[in-house]
Design an enzyme around this catalytic site. Structure first.
Site, PDB file in Angstrom:
ATOM      1  N   ASP A   1      21.197  32.407  -2.971  1.00  0.00           N
ATOM      2  CA  ASP A   1      21.656  32.720  -4.333  1.00  0.00           C
ATOM      3  C   ASP A   1      20.973  33.957  -4.910  1.00  0.00           C
ATOM      4  OD1 ASP A   1      19.465  30.686  -4.152  1.00  0.00           O
ATOM      5  OD2 ASP A   1      19.252  31.224  -6.259  1.00  0.00           O
TER       6      ASP A   1
ATOM      7  N   LYS B   1       9.530  26.217   2.212  1.00  0.00           N
ATOM      8  CA  LYS B   1       9.229  25.015   3.009  1.00  0.00           C
ATOM      9  C   LYS B   1       9.060  23.782   2.117  1.00  0.00           C
ATOM     10  CE  LYS B   1       5.613  27.240   4.539  1.00  0.00           C
ATOM     11  NZ  LYS B   1       5.888  28.613   4.100  1.00  0.00           N
TER      12      LYS B   1
ATOM     13  N   ARG C   1       0.062  37.568  -6.434  1.00  0.00           N
ATOM     14  CA  ARG C   1       0.366  38.925  -5.962  1.00  0.00           C
ATOM     15  C   ARG C   1       1.868  39.121  -5.780  1.00  0.00           C
ATOM     16  NH1 ARG C   1      -3.141  39.347  -0.625  1.00  0.00           N
ATOM     17  NH2 ARG C   1      -2.593  37.153  -0.567  1.00  0.00           N
TER      18      ARG C   1
ATOM     19  N   ASP D   1       6.267  31.478   2.487  1.00  0.00           N
ATOM     20  CA  ASP D   1       7.034  31.430   1.236  1.00  0.00           C
ATOM     21  C   ASP D   1       8.538  31.417   1.453  1.00  0.00           C
ATOM     22  OD1 ASP D   1       4.537  31.564  -0.034  1.00  0.00           O
ATOM     23  OD2 ASP D   1       4.559  33.745   0.051  1.00  0.00           O
ATOM     24  N   GLU D   2       8.961  30.771   2.518  1.00  0.00           N
ATOM     25  CA  GLU D   2      10.391  30.698   2.823  1.00  0.00           C
ATOM     26  C   GLU D   2      11.078  29.591   2.031  1.00  0.00           C
ATOM     27  OE1 GLU D   2       7.961  30.313   5.066  1.00  0.00           O
ATOM     28  OE2 GLU D   2       8.108  31.907   6.581  1.00  0.00           O
TER      29      GLU D   2
ATOM     30  N   ARG E   1     -17.992  25.641  16.900  1.00  0.00           N
ATOM     31  CA  ARG E   1     -18.630  24.321  16.977  1.00  0.00           C
ATOM     32  C   ARG E   1     -19.795  24.140  16.012  1.00  0.00           C
ATOM     33  NH1 ARG E   1     -18.719  25.088  23.347  1.00  0.00           N
ATOM     34  NH2 ARG E   1     -19.487  27.048  22.513  1.00  0.00           N
TER      35      ARG E   1
ATOM     36  N   GLN F   1       2.266  28.525   5.751  1.00  0.00           N
ATOM     37  CA  GLN F   1       2.432  29.921   6.173  1.00  0.00           C
ATOM     38  C   GLN F   1       3.737  30.061   6.994  1.00  0.00           C
ATOM     39  OE1 GLN F   1      -1.119  28.558   6.895  1.00  0.00           O
ATOM     40  NE2 GLN F   1      -1.168  28.949   4.724  1.00  0.00           N
TER      41      GLN F   1
ATOM     42  N   GLY G   1       0.977  27.711  -0.791  1.00  0.00           N
ATOM     43  CA  GLY G   1       1.473  27.411  -2.134  1.00  0.00           C
ATOM     44  C   GLY G   1       2.921  26.999  -1.996  1.00  0.00           C
ATOM     45  N   HIS G   2       3.178  25.707  -2.110  1.00  0.00           N
ATOM     46  CA  HIS G   2       4.525  25.180  -1.883  1.00  0.00           C
ATOM     47  C   HIS G   2       5.086  24.684  -3.216  1.00  0.00           C
ATOM     48  CE1 HIS G   2       3.407  24.391   2.621  1.00  0.00           C
ATOM     49  NE2 HIS G   2       3.351  25.654   2.266  1.00  0.00           N
ATOM     50  N   THR G   3       6.221  25.233  -3.613  1.00  0.00           N
ATOM     51  CA  THR G   3       6.780  24.957  -4.939  1.00  0.00           C
ATOM     52  C   THR G   3       7.913  23.942  -4.865  1.00  0.00           C
ATOM     53  OG1 THR G   3       6.415  27.305  -5.330  1.00  0.00           O
ATOM     54  CG2 THR G   3       7.653  26.098  -7.017  1.00  0.00           C
TER      55      THR G   3
HETATM   56  P1  GDP Z   1       6.826  27.812   0.579  1.00  0.00           P
HETATM   57  O1  GDP Z   1       5.432  28.338   0.557  1.00  0.00           O
HETATM   58  O2  GDP Z   1       7.536  28.105   1.852  1.00  0.00           O
HETATM   59  O3  GDP Z   1       6.939  26.373   0.205  1.00  0.00           O
HETATM   60  O4  GDP Z   1       7.611  28.637  -0.526  1.00  0.00           O
HETATM   61  P2  GDP Z   1       7.074  29.017  -2.025  1.00  0.00           P
HETATM   62  O5  GDP Z   1       7.156  27.811  -2.872  1.00  0.00           O
HETATM   63  O6  GDP Z   1       5.795  29.758  -1.962  1.00  0.00           O
HETATM   64  O7  GDP Z   1       8.156  30.097  -2.437  1.00  0.00           O
HETATM   65  C1  GDP Z   1       9.522  29.793  -2.468  1.00  0.00           C
HETATM   66  C2  GDP Z   1      10.040  30.014  -3.899  1.00  0.00           C
HETATM   67  O8  GDP Z   1      11.449  30.022  -3.889  1.00  0.00           O
HETATM   68  C3  GDP Z   1       9.647  28.908  -4.854  1.00  0.00           C
HETATM   69  O9  GDP Z   1       9.501  29.459  -6.137  1.00  0.00           O
HETATM   70  C4  GDP Z   1      10.843  27.960  -4.808  1.00  0.00           C
HETATM   71  O10 GDP Z   1      11.015  27.228  -6.021  1.00  0.00           O
HETATM   72  C5  GDP Z   1      11.966  28.928  -4.629  1.00  0.00           C
HETATM   73  N1  GDP Z   1      13.117  28.448  -3.843  1.00  0.00           N
HETATM   74  C6  GDP Z   1      13.138  27.658  -2.742  1.00  0.00           C
HETATM   75  N2  GDP Z   1      14.397  27.559  -2.250  1.00  0.00           N
HETATM   76  C7  GDP Z   1      15.167  28.300  -3.067  1.00  0.00           C
HETATM   77  C8  GDP Z   1      16.573  28.630  -3.078  1.00  0.00           C
HETATM   78  O11 GDP Z   1      17.349  28.229  -2.219  1.00  0.00           O
HETATM   79  N3  GDP Z   1      16.991  29.457  -4.090  1.00  0.00           N
HETATM   80  C9  GDP Z   1      16.149  29.953  -5.054  1.00  0.00           C
HETATM   81  N4  GDP Z   1      16.647  30.752  -5.991  1.00  0.00           N
HETATM   82  N5  GDP Z   1      14.842  29.666  -5.053  1.00  0.00           N
HETATM   83  C10 GDP Z   1      14.356  28.867  -4.074  1.00  0.00           C
HETATM   84  P1  IMO Z   2       2.720  29.376   2.307  1.00  0.00           P
HETATM   85  O1  IMO Z   2       2.392  28.072   3.001  1.00  0.00           O
HETATM   86  C1  IMO Z   2       2.393  33.738   2.392  1.00  0.00           C
HETATM   87  C2  IMO Z   2      -1.259  35.395   4.161  1.00  0.00           C
HETATM   88  C3  IMO Z   2      -2.182  36.161   3.231  1.00  0.00           C
HETATM   89  C4  IMO Z   2      -2.747  37.180   4.199  1.00  0.00           C
HETATM   90  C5  IMO Z   2      -2.881  36.381   5.488  1.00  0.00           C
HETATM   91  C6  IMO Z   2      -4.288  35.838   5.738  1.00  0.00           C
HETATM   92  O2  IMO Z   2       2.823  29.255   0.839  1.00  0.00           O
HETATM   93  O3  IMO Z   2       3.905  30.011   2.944  1.00  0.00           O
HETATM   94  P2  IMO Z   2      -5.633  33.797   4.704  1.00  0.00           P
HETATM   95  O4  IMO Z   2      -6.110  33.535   3.304  1.00  0.00           O
HETATM   96  O5  IMO Z   2      -4.739  32.723   5.244  1.00  0.00           O
HETATM   97  O6  IMO Z   2      -6.750  34.123   5.646  1.00  0.00           O
HETATM   98  O7  IMO Z   2      -4.758  35.148   4.586  1.00  0.00           O
HETATM   99  O8  IMO Z   2      -1.965  35.303   5.390  1.00  0.00           O
HETATM  100  N1  IMO Z   2      -0.926  34.019   3.734  1.00  0.00           N
HETATM  101  C7  IMO Z   2       0.260  33.659   3.202  1.00  0.00           C
HETATM  102  N2  IMO Z   2       1.333  34.406   2.878  1.00  0.00           N
HETATM  103  N3  IMO Z   2       2.434  32.392   2.227  1.00  0.00           N
HETATM  104  C8  IMO Z   2       1.374  31.629   2.575  1.00  0.00           C
HETATM  105  O9  IMO Z   2       1.405  30.286   2.566  1.00  0.00           O
HETATM  106  C9  IMO Z   2       0.194  32.263   3.044  1.00  0.00           C
HETATM  107  N4  IMO Z   2      -1.023  31.826   3.437  1.00  0.00           N
HETATM  108  C10 IMO Z   2      -1.690  32.903   3.875  1.00  0.00           C
HETATM  109  O10 IMO Z   2      -1.451  36.757   2.177  1.00  0.00           O
HETATM  110  O11 IMO Z   2      -1.809  38.196   4.425  1.00  0.00           O
HETATM  111 MG    MG Z   3       4.229  29.634  -0.572  1.00  0.00          MG
END
Ligand code: GDP
Ligand code: IMO
Ligand code: MG
Length: 431
Positions: free
Chosen positions: A336, A19, A306, A16-17, A146, A227, A43-45
């Site tokens: 920000d 990506k 969560r 959730d960085e 396998r 991840q 979950g990529h937003t």
């Molecule tokens: P991912 O799984 O690494 O693609 O990240 P997620 O989508 O799960 O979570 C990142 C969240 O931060 C999303 O709601 C994005 O819309 C938001 N986001 C991404 N980059 C930025 C940023 O530079 N600033 C802010 N405020 N939100 C961001």
């Molecule tokens: P994105 O791509 C954050 C975490 C779960 C749990 C562990 C194992 O959006 O960054 P799993 O269902 O993969 O066996 O769960 O990994 N986890 C994530 N945490 N972002 C994710 O994906 C994740 N995908 C799995 O919360 O701790």
């Molecule tokens: Mg995510």
């Protein structure tokens, strides 16, 4: 990117960085995006023109009409999740089926994998990993043992039925006799998969060959990690990890591309840290301050809803991520979110029993016991949202960027200042 480049984009923390946003942004100049590991636990937003799209399985290049989207062999594939997501996009006017291509050797996630994942987590009680409950772990176990059914098996109905019978016999034995739960239904799963086989057939291609052709004609391709490095099954905070290799090396194995074909590895780093699920977290912030980070950063899981656990940026962990991924560039996101903080803390060292640790602990117990050494940076106390050039960034932000660069020896090429596609400052990225 002046000539063809293969760029790996990976998370460096616990996911959730941001990506998805960065991949979407950078694919403006790319011909294709490939996923190489994980499944619909991701979950990529993406936010474009105020419209939010959450992708779990389909690569984050899908909003760009010229971009081909590949799902490589390293991904574990739920057909139900795939078509639900694809249909959602099509309903919103995003063409998917003419551009999405899937490797025949992707292992399938079956409903029994989901049942096993959930049963196991429930049985662990307080010791649960906190998985996303999507069947990821059990599906990877079957691949390694396998036993897995793969996409190509769908096109041989008799073989598919035999293999499905064998694997479900095993899964149902465990469900019924170990977990005391009801079995899954063979016929229902068989029928659903054979029906889906016809839908997926036109999408299945030799992904490796297509990527190699793109390489040969000098096209840019992004390899989108899911991840983050600390969730890598080998190099992360085991056992509190996911069941795949999330680090950059797997971009090759997970798509069938050799290691010499990659030009850049862009590590996505949130300006603070979050973690969903259980496991050690040295810079975790509890109480009101933590709630503030969660509220301002909207830190709730995209997949499961969560609350994400918040903490400060951890440069010891980031140095580990730099090493294990050979990062060439860093994108520092969500700066920000820290706009209103008086002080921003950054962890620059770990101590164990009063002694400075060299390197990153390789077991969860040691990591849980470390004490963090922090550097405090004055907050910038102004909105970064409108910043587009380096010159727009306040001095305090530059202090933070140089601290990151000094500790990692990697340039911060992209700075995220908001969730929209264009909310970034590009600092002469090398890719
Ligand atoms: P991912 O799984 O690494 O693609 O990240 P997620 O989508 O799960 O979570 C990142 C969240 O931060 C999303 O709601 C994005 O819309 C938001 N986001 C991404 N980059 C930025 C940023 O530079 N600033 C802010 N405020 N939100 C961001
Ligand atoms: P994105 O791509 C954050 C975490 C779960 C749990 C562990 C194992 O959006 O960054 P799993 O269902 O993969 O066996 O769960 O990994 N986890 C994530 N945490 N972002 C994710 O994906 C994740 N995908 C799995 O919360 O701790
Ligand atoms: Mg995510």
């Amino acid at each position: 990117m002046s000539q063809g480049r293969f760029v790996v984009v990976i998370g460096t923390q616990w996911g959730d960085e941001g990506k998805g946003k960065i991949v979407d942004l950078l694919t403006e100049r790319a011909a294709a995006v490939a996923r190489f590991q994980g499944g619909h636990n991701a979950g990529h937003t993406l936010i474009v023109g105020g419209e939010k799209t959450v992708l779990s399985l389909i690569p984050s290049g899908v909003l760009r009409p010229q971009v081909a989207c590949y799902i490589g062999n390293g991904v574990v594939l739920s057909l139900e999740a795939l078509f639900t997501e694809a249909d959602m996009l099509v309903a919103r006017g995003v063409p998917v089926f003419d551009r999405l291509r899937i490797a025949p050797n992707c292992p399938l996630i079956l409903p029994s994998h989901v049942a096993l994942d959930r049963a196991r987590e429930q049985a662990r009680g307080a010791e649960a990993i906190g998985t996303t409950g999507r069947g990821i772990g059990p599906a990877y176990e079957d691949k390694v043992s396998r036993r897995a059914l793969r996409v190509a098996d769908l096109f041989q109905p008799a073989r598919f039925a035999t293999k499905l019978g064998e694997i479900l016999e095993f899964h149902n034995f465990v469900l019924q006799h170990y977990f005391r739960l009801p079995p899954v239904d063979f016929q229902q799963i068989l029928d659903a998969h054979l029906a889906a086989a016809e839908r997926i057939r036109p999408l299945v291609v030799d992904v490796t060959l297509e990527l190699q052709r793109l390489r040969a004609r000098g096209a840019n391709v992004m390899f989108e990690g899911a991840q983050g490095a600390m969730l890598d099954v080998d190099l992360g905070t085991y056992p509190f990890v996911t069941s795949s290799n999330t680090t950059a090396g797997y971009a090759g194995t997970g798509t069938g591309i050799g290691p010499c074909n990659f030009d850049y590895v862009l590590g996505i780093v949130k300006a603070y840290t979050t973690r969903v699920g259980a496991g050690p977290f040295p810079t975790e912030v509890h109480g009101e301050l933590g709630d503030r980070i969660v509220d301002i950063g909207h830190e709730f899981g995209t997949v499961t809803g969560r609350r994400r656990r918040p903490g400060w940026l951890d440069l010891v962990m980031l140095r580990h991520a730099v090493r294990v991924n050979s990062l060439t560039d860093i994108a520092l996101t969500k700066l920000d979110v820290l706009d209103d903080f008086d002080t921003i803390r950054v962890c620059v060292g770990y101590q164990l029993n009063g002694e400075e640790l060299q390197g990153f602990p390789d077991d969860a117990e040691t990591l849980a016991g470390v004490e963090c050494v922090y550097v405090d940076i004055a907050g910038w106390k102004q909105s970064l949202r409108a910043c587009r050039r380096e010159a727009d960034l306040p001095r305090e932000v530059l202090v933070l960027l140089s601290l990151v660069e000094q500790h990692t020896k990697v340039p911060v090429s992209v700075v995220g200042v908001g969730p929209e596609r264009d909310d970034v400052v590009l600092r002469g990225a090398s890719s």
